[in-house]
Scaffold this active site. Structure first.
Site, short mmCIF file in Angstrom:
data_model
loop_
_atom_site.label_atom_id
_atom_site.label_comp_id
_atom_site.label_asym_id
_atom_site.label_seq_id
_atom_site.Cartn_x
_atom_site.Cartn_y
_atom_site.Cartn_z
CB CYS A 45 -31.53 5.03 -49.77
SG CYS A 45 -31.24 5.02 -51.55
CB SER A 55 -64.02 19.54 -50.94
OG SER A 55 -63.64 18.41 -51.70
#
EC number: 2.5.1.72
Length: 720
Positions: free
Chosen positions: A134, A308
């Site tokens: 919240c 990668s």
């Protein structure tokens, strides 16, 4: 203790729920209430309230060990609350809300509900009662009564959030545990419209408070029935501005490598500078390696730790800056890609070295090299027009052979969804064949199925060329390979999910797109509440950074908890980002916890004899990541690390660097060789295999598939 509560006038106890509603459709936002003063300290009963109120112990007599549930007394307006089912209460609440068409009136409506619940005692405003996710601080308490009904208390330092809590308590207070658990966040959808001009962070309060209610309900029921699971907390690292605390032996093993010895860092920096060596490493490296590399980055800029896709780009940048060698810490397809992209960029003279003379494999890349994948692609070639979307975590050889069978474009976990949507947008009659990761394929299909429940506007926000009709149309023509998995993400299965649901359902949940369906669904549910992320390693890192930045800006005491649903090697980069943010903040009360969802079977116990146990410096470690057999994962539902990535050791890196240039060819087996083999059509594997990667790079730069690829797809006849 006296509490003044507004009570709507009713003509009789048989008044309908619509006439007894706190806000009726035909009235002003706040009708004419009379005020009833309830003195909880009084011994006398209150006979003017509903039967529900008479049944509560807190109104029979007030004692220290019995709490008064605020909505047990504030819901006086409804005379039928004892028998009114939760769906009816929610429907009544929604009716009140929808009757107010002006946003400011809805805000006043929420603030009115906030006024109905008293402040929570400071002793209850504890960290264990905090509702995570919240914008404001929210606290929630729950109790399972002797009558088998749930009672809830809530408070917030924001009146808007407090009003939202008040509305939920109006619906779920006095409900059975089953009713509480059956409510879905989707049930609150109609309360999400037009509130505070669509401020999403506030709207998510509905969802996060509900999740916390359900977590507390689940625990209370299990404790009463004596069926509470014997789950131990997952290991975690807790970071503050003052340091790091490791919880659990696995976390201790990770934490010890976060602060490497300066002598080891300096040794690496010296040899990299002397010989002009660049280092590209994947996020999944061993924490020991990453710890040294992260520290060395401060002294040598040509060190990159990334996913990668970025590794090859970083290598090109290093070559442009004058590096004569690039060492690759990753699996073999990563070093292949680095070699090929450097050649494409004109840096053939730059040497590329792996960290072993043995094969550094990948279960996912291996799956794409199997005969079953070739059969899958042959079927695709017989169904024109077809496009093969191949995950980047495959070998160059796989990409080349596939591209000669079916026009192919590479993707990553962060761009795969947009790649597929764009392909269908440019070629509406297309068949898309994704592979080789089965979990990612299934998750993509599930994601598109969920999009069929969205509006056209929501879909257009995801991709401007799509709507509900186009999404429904493409689903039957979206295929995925069903026999390929990453051994790391495969282990985030049922047991881990059940443990997360029970103990961490209100935490921030991160998950790689390659995880199994149960974990994916859990993370997607969290994502709807802005409490989760599903995507690539970089997406996960960015999400954590964003949430910590938001908490730093709020400058209040807070405890953020992130579940790391991917390989544990990510922790080094995550910790570096968090420490940087906490170090630059004046908020000394903020705590950030990174949770590793691993099982004890994902770790290797060291010798009980301190003389034979694994040591880091002077500290003996009781466990180290990775099971004794070397697999790195456990079939019992947790994964510590990728065994292939751990073949990239710090000692190997130092040996390779010290022996460059390798004039005597001592490390010939470590060289990332160029592909000199040819495809079945007589072309070089390196040339054909790079083409799908270049197609992806064009898409990333221009947000559309290249015309060359589109032409190949639409004119394909089985031959290039």
């Amino acid at each position: 203790m006296a509490l003044a509560l507004p009570v709507a006038h009713t003509s009789s106890s048989s008044s309908s729920s619509s006439s007894s509603s706190l806000l009726s459709r035909n009235s002003k936002p706040f009708p004419n209430f009379r005020t009833t003063h309830l003195n909880f300290g009084s011994q006398r009963r209150i006979h003017t309230v509903t039967p529900l109120l008479r049944s509560l112990k807190c109104l029979q007599s007030f004692s220290k060990d019995v709490k008064a549930s605020p909505f047990s007394v504030s819901a006086i307006a409804s005379s039928s609350q004892t028998t009114e089912l939760v769906p009816h209460r929610l429907q009544r609440l929604v009716k009140e809300f929808k009757s107010l068409t002006v946003p400011i009136d809805r805000l006043k409506w929420v603030l009115h509900y906030a006024s109905l619940i008293p402040p929570m005692a400071e002793t209850s405003r504890t960290e264990s009662n905090r509702v995570m996710g919240c914008t404001a601080r929210v606290w929630l308490e729950a109790e399972l009564g002797q009558d088998g009904k749930m009672r809830f208390w809530a408070d917030s330092d924001s009146d808007v959030s407090k009003g939202m809590c008040s509305c939920l308590i109006q619906v779920l207070d006095e409900a059975s545990p089953e009713e509480v658990m059956e409510m879905k966040t989707e049930d609150l959808a109609e309360l999400n419209v037009g509130l505070l001009s669509g401020e999403r962070s506030r709207v998510n309060t509905w969802h996060n408070v509900l999740v916390s209610m359900q977590k507390k309900t689940r625990r209370l029921v299990a404790e009463r029935e004596g069926t509470a699971p014997t789950f131990e907390p997952f290991p975690s690292l807790v970071l503050t501005a003052n340091g790091i605390e490791a919880k659990g032996s696995f976390a201790e093993a990770q934490a010890k490598y976060l602060f490497p010895e300066e002598s080891r860092v300096q040794e690496l920096v010296n040899v990299l500078k002397e010989k002009k060596i660049g280092v590209v490493a994947h996020f999944y490296m061993d924490p020991e390696v990453q710890g040294v590399l992260t520290a060395a980055q401060k002294h040598w800029p040509h060190i990159s730790i990334s996913d990668s896709l970025v590794m090859a780009d970083s290598a090109v940048a290093m070559a442009k800056a004058g590096c004569q060698f690039v060492t690759v810490l990753g699996v073999d397809f990563m070093s292949e890609n680095v070699r090929a992209i450097l050649d494409q960029a004109g840096f053939e003279e730059v040497g590329v070295y792996r960290m072993s003379d043995e094969t550094i494999g990948c279960s996912l890349a291996d799956a794409a090299s199997a005969p079953a994948y070739l059969n899958y692609l042959e079927a695709a070639s017989l169904s024109p027009p077809s496009l093969h979307v191949v995950y980047i975590n495959t070998s160059l050889e796989t990409k080349a052979f596939a591209h000669e069978l079916v026009p192919t474009i590479t993707c990553t976990s962060s761009n795969v969804v947009q790649t597929i949507l764009q392909a269908f947008a440019q070629m509406p009659e297309l068949n898309v064949w994704y592979g080789p990761d089965s979990y990612m394929g299934a998750n993509i299909v599930k994601l598109f199925q969920q999009m069929t429940l969205m509006t056209d506007e929501e879909i257009t926000n995801i991709h401007p060329k799509h709507n509900l009709s186009s999404i429904k149309s493409l689903l039957p023509r979206l295929h995925y390979f069903q026999e390929g998995t990453c051994i790391v993400h495969h282990l985030f299965g049922h047991e881990v999910v059940e443990r997360l649901k029970y103990m961490y359902c209100d935490a921030f949940l991160t998950a790689h797109l390659e995880v199994p369906g149960e974990m994916f669904s859990l993370a997607m549910e969290a994502k709807k509440r802005e409490m989760g992320v599903v995507g690539s390693t970089q997406n996960i890192l960015d999400f954590i950074k964003l949430k910590v930045e938001e908490a730093v800006d709020r400058n209040v005491d807070d405890h953020l908890q992130f579940v790391l649903g991917t390989e544990s090697g990510m922790v080094t980069a995550i910790v570096a980002v968090i420490r940087s943010l906490l170090g630059s903040s004046a908020n000394s009360k903020l705590k950030v916890e990174v949770v590793f969802p691993v099982s004890s079977d994902s770790m290797t116990k060291t010798s009980s004899d301190s003389s034979n146990s694994t040591k880091v410096g002077d500290v003996a470690l009781p466990v180290v990541p990775g099971v004794a057999g070397g697999e790195g994962c456990s079939i019992h539902g947790g994964c510590a690390s990728c065994p292939y990535m751990k073949m990239n050791s710090l000692s190997s890196l130092m040996k390779v660097c010290h022996n460059l240039p390798d004039v005597e060819n001592i490390f010939g087996g470590f060289i990332a060789e160029r592909f000199k083999k040819q495809t079945p059509q007589g072309k070089l594997i390196a040339d054909v295999g790079c083409e799908p990667i270049l197609h992806m790079r064009h898409f990333q730069a221009n947000k559309e598939l290249p015309e060359k690829l589109v032409h190949q797809v639409l004119s394909w006849e089985g031959q290039r």
